[in-house]
Design a protein around this motif. Sequence first.
Motif, PDB file in Angstrom:
ATOM      1  N   MET A 249     -20.323   5.201 -58.122  1.00 38.01           N
ATOM      2  CA  MET A 249     -19.441   6.111 -58.587  1.00 38.01           C
ATOM      3  C   MET A 249     -20.011   6.989 -59.540  1.00 38.01           C
ATOM      4  O   MET A 249     -19.216   7.946 -60.049  1.00 38.01           O
ATOM      5  N   SER A 250     -21.160   7.102 -60.006  1.00 39.32           N
ATOM      6  CA  SER A 250     -21.755   7.735 -61.053  1.00 39.32           C
ATOM      7  C   SER A 250     -22.573   8.846 -60.253  1.00 39.32           C
ATOM      8  O   SER A 250     -23.022   8.910 -59.346  1.00 39.32           O
ATOM      9  N   PRO A 251     -22.778   9.738 -61.326  1.00 36.82           N
ATOM     10  CA  PRO A 251     -23.817  10.896 -60.653  1.00 36.82           C
ATOM     11  C   PRO A 251     -24.946  10.505 -60.267  1.00 36.82           C
ATOM     12  O   PRO A 251     -25.973  11.272 -59.684  1.00 36.82           O
ATOM     13  N   ARG A 252     -25.617   9.157 -60.683  1.00 36.77           N
ATOM     14  CA  ARG A 252     -26.933   8.621 -60.286  1.00 36.77           C
ATOM     15  C   ARG A 252     -26.607   7.839 -59.101  1.00 36.77           C
ATOM     16  O   ARG A 252     -27.889   7.314 -58.575  1.00 36.77           O
ATOM     17  N   LYS A 253     -25.760   8.048 -58.332  1.00 33.33           N
ATOM     18  CA  LYS A 253     -25.604   7.308 -57.149  1.00 33.33           C
ATOM     19  C   LYS A 253     -26.636   7.433 -56.219  1.00 33.33           C
ATOM     20  O   LYS A 253     -26.937   6.531 -55.242  1.00 33.33           O
ATOM     21  N   ASP A 254     -27.339   8.509 -56.096  1.00 33.82           N
ATOM     22  CA  ASP A 254     -28.453   8.916 -55.141  1.00 33.82           C
ATOM     23  C   ASP A 254     -29.598   8.192 -55.418  1.00 33.82           C
ATOM     24  O   ASP A 254     -30.618   8.159 -54.626  1.00 33.82           O
ATOM     25  N   ALA A 255     -29.811   7.814 -56.919  1.00 38.69           N
ATOM     26  CA  ALA A 255     -31.019   7.215 -57.200  1.00 38.69           C
ATOM     27  C   ALA A 255     -31.005   5.519 -57.411  1.00 38.69           C
ATOM     28  O   ALA A 255     -29.626   5.113 -56.987  1.00 38.69           O
ATOM     29  N   PRO A 256     -31.958   4.820 -57.646  1.00 41.16           N
ATOM     30  CA  PRO A 256     -31.643   3.614 -57.262  1.00 41.16           C
ATOM     31  C   PRO A 256     -31.188   2.894 -58.121  1.00 41.16           C
ATOM     32  O   PRO A 256     -30.879   3.219 -59.375  1.00 41.16           O
ATOM     33  N   PHE A 257     -30.536   1.651 -57.790  1.00 40.05           N
ATOM     34  CA  PHE A 257     -29.821   0.679 -58.615  1.00 40.05           C
ATOM     35  C   PHE A 257     -30.670  -0.469 -58.705  1.00 40.05           C
ATOM     36  O   PHE A 257     -30.926  -1.307 -57.474  1.00 40.05           O
ATOM     37  N   ILE A 258     -31.327  -0.855 -59.974  1.00 43.93           N
ATOM     38  CA  ILE A 258     -32.135  -1.978 -59.994  1.00 43.93           C
ATOM     39  C   ILE A 258     -31.641  -3.129 -60.481  1.00 43.93           C
ATOM     40  O   ILE A 258     -31.338  -3.063 -61.839  1.00 43.93           O
ATOM     41  N   ARG A 259     -31.719  -4.546 -60.142  1.00 39.27           N
ATOM     42  CA  ARG A 259     -31.060  -5.628 -60.773  1.00 39.27           C
ATOM     43  C   ARG A 259     -32.076  -6.359 -61.204  1.00 39.27           C
ATOM     44  O   ARG A 259     -33.319  -6.725 -60.430  1.00 39.27           O
ATOM     45  N   VAL A 260     -31.974  -7.145 -62.484  1.00 37.33           N
ATOM     46  CA  VAL A 260     -33.067  -7.754 -62.985  1.00 37.33           C
ATOM     47  C   VAL A 260     -32.341  -9.040 -63.227  1.00 37.33           C
ATOM     48  O   VAL A 260     -30.965  -9.068 -64.189  1.00 37.33           O
ATOM     49  N   ASN A 261     -32.524 -10.312 -63.115  1.00 34.01           N
ATOM     50  CA  ASN A 261     -31.846 -11.393 -63.530  1.00 34.01           C
ATOM     51  C   ASN A 261     -32.577 -11.832 -64.755  1.00 34.01           C
ATOM     52  O   ASN A 261     -33.665 -12.670 -64.287  1.00 34.01           O
ATOM     53  N   CYS A 262     -32.139 -11.748 -65.907  1.00 34.43           N
ATOM     54  CA  CYS A 262     -32.858 -12.239 -67.107  1.00 34.43           C
ATOM     55  C   CYS A 262     -33.129 -13.555 -67.223  1.00 34.43           C
ATOM     56  O   CYS A 262     -33.987 -14.104 -67.671  1.00 34.43           O
ATOM     57  N   ALA A 263     -32.260 -14.627 -66.879  1.00 35.26           N
ATOM     58  CA  ALA A 263     -32.299 -15.910 -66.840  1.00 35.26           C
ATOM     59  C   ALA A 263     -33.192 -16.610 -66.012  1.00 35.26           C
ATOM     60  O   ALA A 263     -33.790 -17.553 -66.164  1.00 35.26           O
ATOM     61  N   ALA A 264     -33.697 -15.761 -64.928  1.00 39.40           N
ATOM     62  CA  ALA A 264     -34.284 -16.657 -63.757  1.00 39.40           C
ATOM     63  C   ALA A 264     -35.955 -16.486 -64.257  1.00 39.40           C
ATOM     64  O   ALA A 264     -36.568 -17.244 -63.475  1.00 39.40           O
TER      65      ALA A 264
END
Length: 625
Positions: A249-264
Amino acid sequence: MPGAMRQSTSNLELLTIYEVSKILGSSLDLQQTLREVLRALAYQLQMHRGRVYLVGEDNVLRLVAANGLSNEAAAQIEFRDGEGITGRILKTGMPAVVPNLAEEPLFLNRTGGREDLDEQVASLVGVPIKAAGVVVGVLTIDRISDEGPQGHFGSDVRFLTMVANLIGQTVRLHRTVAEERRFMMRETFRMQKELRPVAAPINDVVCTSPNMLEVMAQVHRVAPFKSTVLIRGESGTGKELIARAIHNMSPRKDAPFIRVNCAALPESLLESELFGHEKGAFTGAQKDHKGRFELASGGTLFLDEIGDISPNFQAKLLRVLQEQEFERVGGSKTIKTDVRLICATNLNLEEAVGHGKFRADLYFRINVVTIHLPPLRERRQDIGPLARHFVAKFAKDNGMALVMEDEALEVLNRCTWPGNVRELENCIERAATQSRDGIIRTESLSCSLNLCNSSVLFQYRTLGASVGGLAPSMGPGAINRVPPGRPGGPAAANAPKTPAMPAPVPEPAGAAAARGRPARRVVPRPLAGLRRRPAGGSGPPDPACPCPSRAPLPPQAPPPSPAAAPPPAAEVPLDEPESGSLRDRLLWAMERTGWVQAKAARLLGMTTRQVSYALRKYNIEIKRF
Ligand SMILES: Nc1ncnc2c1ncn2[C@@H]1O[C@H](COP(=O)(O)OP(=O)(O)OP(=O)(O)O)[C@@H](O)[C@H]1O
């Protein structure tokens, strides 16, 4: 000053700077922190009567921390711009040294306390506290001497300027956070007036309960801004889903969403994952590698399980967040970053800060806007819509027709769901794979619920509750309690069935194709050692558990005599076989954490390696979703 003496003094100064930076990052209370800084200066370097003044919006300096002065007395003391020595430091932005206060006409002695010096001489050193080049306060200390002014003021000024810079950064951080909070509160207040229920799922988020509608309203409010968001909630409540919704829903929606699981990831890997590395940075680094900060450029970086990063890595992350730039591992080029940060945790960060496990300054950095996701048991209204959503999703993913009986839904409505939405989703998926006619019935949920409820079982066991008292809530008999005339219903109640290990169900071809992986075999597993208690078993059902079997069980056959043939498993009390206890707990933890070994390990107080070993040892097939 002789060389050796100067050397030892600068070592002491370095040590004091280290102490001061630790103090500044250790507490959420600015005044308390500043008082401790002054205490460290007096204790380590004999800099007495330390004072910290901060400038208010009216450009008046107010005393916020002082050695040997009560809070009430301190609250009265202020200097206007240019007034006295302190006011001059504010006005000029320059340090000031007064070798002998008794002879200084500008000295106003507003804070008092120097009357009993007798033969001693008090000197004053004061420096401006600056943040981003602007004077935000003044730090002063006294030097007391029996032999007149000592003439070390140059090094005092240099040292105090370093301390003042550290204080300036901390003050700036506190003010930024307070400002953002005020802004968000105003926004929240404004938006609350306009709040209307959100009916349809937004970005795949199913929400009908009032508390989830409020969460989604918050998501709408924060999405347009670049502010950092901290999402908190138990495992499986949907934190990642909400993070994605904010991004979408943000103005950044067309750029990547990158997830990092810090615990893993261990610290060394996490560093290269986040910041990237240069070719040759370490053995195996055969080419340059962009980190997630770079990959998320212009978009959103989602740091999941942020509460689990090591203190060392917290410091590295803080630097990047403050300066918005970093270097790749093994590289020297500074890379600018433009990412919106969303963090998530299921840990109590305030407690972690209190115990010194999580840096207070990092806590402030990430705790700008907080969204709390309620556990599923606190939003029961969502269970039905979620269950239907997962049924429809499974049907669509697998190109089949699938529905759920109302009675099955009732069963789901009465479970506690300690593993939250993820547990519900897994439960539906398992039941769906067993349905041969496209209908999810109460019976087909039974195997799933054995696993779901095992988590409740473990919770009660760890609380030391009577195992017998749990049985009606947990056992397969409970789930098999269906209306007369149905297979497994009361007509057969006196001979309840042990849930047979269902045959492996081949995964529908559509699902495999959708994932782009070979078809897997879904093997539903009843929990080892999970058996129903006999009728009239000891201990009342726990009122906190709304699982279906809180209702009384149908009459049971009396327990067999020891000489008789061994009873079917379902007739034996619900004791955990000694050899199976770790296996049960493992299954529980893996189910609850969506089969993520690192998370399961944390839940069990084990290392990931131990969990991995135990899974192999008990021959537990690892599910991949
Ligand atoms: N409100 C919801 N509507 C639809 N699906 C949901 C909802 N909440 C959670 N889910 C689903 O439940 C599963 C778990 O959610 P998610 O991974 O976001 O939880 P989490 O809180 O991030 O878990 P963890 O803390 O263990 O990482 C996902 O498959 C997600 O799509």
